[in-house]
Design a protein around this motif. Sequence first.
Motif, mmCIF file in Angstrom:
data_model
loop_
_atom_site.group_PDB
_atom_site.id
_atom_site.type_symbol
_atom_site.label_atom_id
_atom_site.label_comp_id
_atom_site.label_asym_id
_atom_site.label_seq_id
_atom_site.Cartn_x
_atom_site.Cartn_y
_atom_site.Cartn_z
ATOM 1 N N MET A 44 0.848 -1.194 0.000
ATOM 2 C CA MET A 44 0.000 0.000 0.000
ATOM 3 C C MET A 44 0.884 1.245 0.000
ATOM 4 S SD MET A 44 -2.897 1.169 2.740
ATOM 5 C CE MET A 44 -1.718 1.387 4.057
ATOM 6 N N THR A 45 0.534 2.248 -0.783
ATOM 7 C CA THR A 45 1.258 3.513 -0.853
ATOM 8 C C THR A 45 0.454 4.591 -0.142
ATOM 9 O OG1 THR A 45 2.298 2.944 -2.938
ATOM 10 C CG2 THR A 45 2.218 5.280 -2.351
ATOM 11 N N THR A 46 1.076 5.305 0.770
ATOM 12 C CA THR A 46 0.425 6.384 1.501
ATOM 13 C C THR A 46 1.080 7.700 1.125
ATOM 14 O OG1 THR A 46 -0.019 4.908 3.345
ATOM 15 C CG2 THR A 46 -0.184 7.269 3.780
ATOM 16 N N GLU A 47 0.304 8.716 0.816
ATOM 17 C CA GLU A 47 0.825 10.021 0.446
ATOM 18 C C GLU A 47 0.593 11.014 1.572
ATOM 19 O OE1 GLU A 47 -0.887 11.177 -3.220
ATOM 20 O OE2 GLU A 47 0.046 9.557 -4.373
ATOM 21 N N CYS A 48 1.614 11.770 1.919
ATOM 22 C CA CYS A 48 1.528 12.778 2.971
ATOM 23 C C CYS A 48 2.122 14.084 2.460
ATOM 24 C CB CYS A 48 2.289 12.340 4.220
ATOM 25 S SG CYS A 48 1.736 10.775 4.922
ATOM 26 N N SER A 49 1.532 15.203 2.850
ATOM 27 C CA SER A 49 2.119 16.500 2.527
ATOM 28 C C SER A 49 3.338 16.699 3.414
ATOM 29 C CB SER A 49 1.111 17.623 2.766
ATOM 30 O OG SER A 49 0.005 17.457 1.914
ATOM 31 N N ASN A 50 4.432 17.043 2.799
ATOM 32 C CA ASN A 50 5.663 17.189 3.565
ATOM 33 C C ASN A 50 6.680 17.971 2.750
ATOM 34 O OD1 ASN A 50 7.669 16.824 5.522
ATOM 35 N ND2 ASN A 50 6.882 14.776 6.024
ATOM 36 N N ARG A 51 7.709 18.441 3.446
ATOM 37 C CA ARG A 51 8.822 19.115 2.760
ATOM 38 C C ARG A 51 10.151 18.445 3.074
ATOM 39 N NH1 ARG A 51 10.116 23.738 4.534
ATOM 40 N NH2 ARG A 51 8.914 23.855 6.465
ATOM 41 N N TYR A 52 10.124 17.256 3.677
ATOM 42 C CA TYR A 52 11.338 16.656 4.199
ATOM 43 C C TYR A 52 11.326 15.146 3.981
ATOM 44 C CZ TYR A 52 14.643 14.960 7.768
ATOM 45 O OH TYR A 52 15.655 14.327 8.434
ATOM 46 N N ILE A 53 12.501 14.592 3.628
ATOM 47 C CA ILE A 53 12.681 13.148 3.559
ATOM 48 C C ILE A 53 14.034 12.793 4.165
ATOM 49 C CG2 ILE A 53 11.176 12.544 1.627
ATOM 50 C CD1 ILE A 53 13.600 12.844 -0.226
ATOM 51 N N ASN A 54 14.121 11.578 4.674
ATOM 52 C CA ASN A 54 15.359 11.088 5.281
ATOM 53 C C ASN A 54 15.470 9.593 5.045
ATOM 54 O OD1 ASN A 54 16.108 9.684 8.281
ATOM 55 N ND2 ASN A 54 17.702 10.870 7.262
ATOM 56 N N TYR A 55 16.714 9.147 4.788
ATOM 57 C CA TYR A 55 16.989 7.721 4.722
ATOM 58 C C TYR A 55 18.421 7.515 5.176
ATOM 59 C CZ TYR A 55 16.384 2.895 3.234
ATOM 60 O OH TYR A 55 16.253 1.525 3.229
ATOM 61 N N PHE A 56 18.605 6.806 6.293
ATOM 62 C CA PHE A 56 19.912 6.633 6.900
ATOM 63 C C PHE A 56 20.570 8.010 7.099
ATOM 64 C CE2 PHE A 56 18.951 2.376 5.902
ATOM 65 C CZ PHE A 56 19.753 1.556 6.672
ATOM 66 N N ARG A 57 21.718 8.262 6.493
ATOM 67 C CA ARG A 57 22.463 9.497 6.794
ATOM 68 C C ARG A 57 22.104 10.663 5.881
ATOM 69 N NH1 ARG A 57 28.673 8.060 8.220
ATOM 70 N NH2 ARG A 57 28.481 10.153 9.110
ATOM 71 N N TYR A 58 21.328 10.413 4.825
ATOM 72 C CA TYR A 58 20.968 11.475 3.879
ATOM 73 C C TYR A 58 19.577 12.025 4.194
ATOM 74 C CZ TYR A 58 24.876 10.148 0.865
ATOM 75 O OH TYR A 58 26.136 9.889 0.354
ATOM 76 N N SER A 59 19.440 13.338 4.059
ATOM 77 C CA SER A 59 18.145 14.009 4.169
ATOM 78 C C SER A 59 18.051 15.057 3.075
ATOM 79 C CB SER A 59 17.978 14.690 5.535
ATOM 80 O OG SER A 59 18.131 13.776 6.591
ATOM 81 N N ALA A 60 16.815 15.395 2.733
ATOM 82 C CA ALA A 60 16.571 16.487 1.789
ATOM 83 C C ALA A 60 15.358 17.262 2.263
ATOM 84 C CB ALA A 60 16.347 15.961 0.380
ATOM 85 N N ALA A 61 15.370 18.566 2.008
ATOM 86 C CA ALA A 61 14.265 19.407 2.475
ATOM 87 C C ALA A 61 14.012 20.532 1.496
ATOM 88 C CB ALA A 61 14.579 19.973 3.860
ATOM 89 N N LEU A 62 12.734 20.887 1.349
ATOM 90 C CA LEU A 62 12.328 22.062 0.569
ATOM 91 C C LEU A 62 12.120 23.234 1.513
ATOM 92 C CD1 LEU A 62 9.736 20.330 -1.748
ATOM 93 C CD2 LEU A 62 11.819 21.481 -2.543
ATOM 94 N N ASN A 63 12.364 24.442 1.019
ATOM 95 C CA ASN A 63 12.064 25.608 1.852
ATOM 96 C C ASN A 63 10.549 25.829 1.902
ATOM 97 O OD1 ASN A 63 11.513 26.657 -0.663
ATOM 98 N ND2 ASN A 63 12.932 28.375 -0.515
ATOM 99 N N GLU A 64 10.131 26.838 2.648
ATOM 100 C CA GLU A 64 8.705 27.005 2.928
ATOM 101 C C GLU A 64 7.872 27.268 1.682
ATOM 102 O OE1 GLU A 64 8.059 29.869 5.937
ATOM 103 O OE2 GLU A 64 9.088 28.735 7.508
ATOM 104 N N ASP A 65 8.419 28.003 0.727
ATOM 105 C CA ASP A 65 7.612 28.296 -0.468
ATOM 106 C C ASP A 65 7.932 27.360 -1.637
ATOM 107 O OD1 ASP A 65 10.066 29.196 -1.241
ATOM 108 O OD2 ASP A 65 9.462 31.286 -1.572
ATOM 109 N N HIS A 66 8.693 26.280 -1.347
ATOM 110 C CA HIS A 66 8.955 25.243 -2.337
ATOM 111 C C HIS A 66 9.688 25.774 -3.575
ATOM 112 C CE1 HIS A 66 5.684 23.635 0.125
ATOM 113 N NE2 HIS A 66 6.071 22.419 -0.220
ATOM 114 N N THR A 67 10.603 26.690 -3.370
ATOM 115 C CA THR A 67 11.375 27.216 -4.505
ATOM 116 C C THR A 67 12.856 26.871 -4.416
ATOM 117 O OG1 THR A 67 11.687 29.334 -3.372
ATOM 118 C CG2 THR A 67 9.801 29.148 -4.882
#
Length: 697
Positions: free
Chosen positions: A1-24
């Motif tokens: 099953m795939t679940t979708e959530c509104s978010n600006r951040y992801i992480n996996y082990f030591r790597y993370s990525a993030a969008l700023n507040e206005d997604h630019t």
Amino acid sequence: MTTECSNRYINYFRYSAALNEDHTAFSVLYDGKDTVLVGGTVCWKSADGQTVSMDQFRSRSAKWVFKGQNAPYSLLELQLADGPAALPETSVTFTVCRDHFNAEAAPTEGWTAVFTGRLCWGSDPEHSTFAVSADRPGFGLRGGCGPAVSRWDNALFDRADGSLLQLDEDENLRLDWCWDCKYYTFTAIGKLGVQVFPHYFEDRFCVPYRPLCKTQYPTPPAGWMTWYAVKFDACEQAVLDNARLQNKLLADYGADTVWVDWEWYHNTYGDDREGHFKAGLNVFTPNPETYPNGLKYVAEEIEKLGFTPALWMAPTHEPTDNDFVRENPDAVLLDISKWCGRYFFDLTHPKFLQDYLPRAIRQIPEWGYKALKWDILPLTTQYADCCHDKMYDPSQSTTQALRNAIRVGREILGDEFYMLSCCGSYERTTLAASDLFDAARIGSDIFTWDELKSSFVQRILRLYPFHNTQLYCDPDNVILRPEYNDLHQARTRITLVSLLGLPNTFGDDLRQLPADRLELLRRGLPTLDIHPMDMRELLLQDRESLITNLVINRPFERWNVASVTNLAQEEHTVTIDLQADLGLEDGEYLVHEYWTDTFHGVVSGKLTLTLPACASAVLSVRKKTGEFQLVSTSRHITQGAAELLDVICRDGVLTGRSKVVKGDPYTIKAYDPKTDRLVEKTILPTATGELDWTLEA
């Protein structure tokens, strides 16, 4: 099953990525390094020149996509809609997994996605973070002076800890340096990949890593040494005569050190069984006939002349017996007659480690010496292997025992004391303690041309990634006298040492060195802060030519200085391709050769040179601007990197500021595009220091 959530951040082990507040904009983080990429953004460019940026899409929404607990990654999708009529909607996907970050724009017909941003790598990006290529194909050596970049570079190396930040290699990837903001930037087409290697140097070269300490020598040392110049005629007078001449003739150019080599307690070399070695000379006792006032006096006189006194020593070995040898025969591992003497100590023996070695090391600073050349390490290692079962503590490996002994010296002298290991071509001992030394001799003694090829060229091809990262790679003495060199060979020796930024140790008696060879020394001084730009090891094999490519970046200009060396002892024709061999972008370049003072004009592709046997051409390669511009200067073979402080062109007039030497004619050459000719000016400085100058078209 795939679940979708509104978010600006992801992480996996030591790597993370993030969008700023206005997604630019987006950022990438790595545990232990914090933010490694900031201000990342995407724009889309069309074939007809239109550009659309992320903030032109009025609807920007991101969702974190959960693919289940077993998914080997985390995913963030950025949907962009309600954009310009030419590009109303598109998307970008960000992915992090165990060993990678990736960003990719959805294919959009007629548009190319361009990723840009700032890379955050190292606490001192301008001086200790290097743009490099991790695995560039092709041959040749490439160095950088300043925050140098080229189209070949796909990674940033942090000298402070030996780590690497690598971007996915692609023909369209470009790194750059921003002088205003003092950081590296990137441009990538279509997609972007980022990978962190926290222990890159250790993992790549299989050595423990310690960053080079540059407190005593911010750039590699340069100065006279006894052995190659005068051999067993070394004595107090010879040392101080040469030190005084160095002060008079070379100090203003950048000479800074005087080395007292092994003759201070050796009167010969050979088989001591026949009594060749003078009794009573040892680590604790200089030869009273050649150094009647002692080595402390010599060090004091050297320092009065403004130079760093440096001393040779082999404290794992004695040429003849002394009180320690006689009283502690169990600390002697082997009594064997070799070129350097007889007695080799047991590296694991407590009496050696706690008595003899500390006493030998402590007297170096007590005598006033501030740099150490530690020799006889290869033979010491060899005999520790051969007699390993006889050692006091055979549970230690030879490498462990060697490192423990060297560590005693490092702890006594301190982290900022300059220690040079002298291991010749024995790579095992060169690298076994590369994190404990500040420099390493990388080859055997070099007198002849064949020795230069085998002990310098071959070795530096393999070990150049270590230079100015882990330690300074010392190519052995630069011998220029006619006994061993014609003028072409002498120029080549200076060329290779200078353009690679290596220690420059003078191997000739300055009292007898011809004026033209002395002039060569001046053109290679000072040594510059040059670092490797390729993290790879090479072999010379049967090649007849070698290209070294120095990339120079200053706030006022970027240019290359390339040397083309004919390694053969006969005339040889070499063609250099500016794009394939030097990594330059397509375009027109102004090329000037230093040694022959030849302007090759405007070159857009390839340049063919016919070089005499053993000769080197040194080419200044500067992108043609269409304005009146600098082409070359005479002070140093880098044609500007050593002395230029600033250059500005306004209304056909060049103004600049340079570091010059009193009485040394300083020639500035510039290209006038209106006449397609060079304009030059020569100034005779009346003082050593900084000089303002102008040159009109």
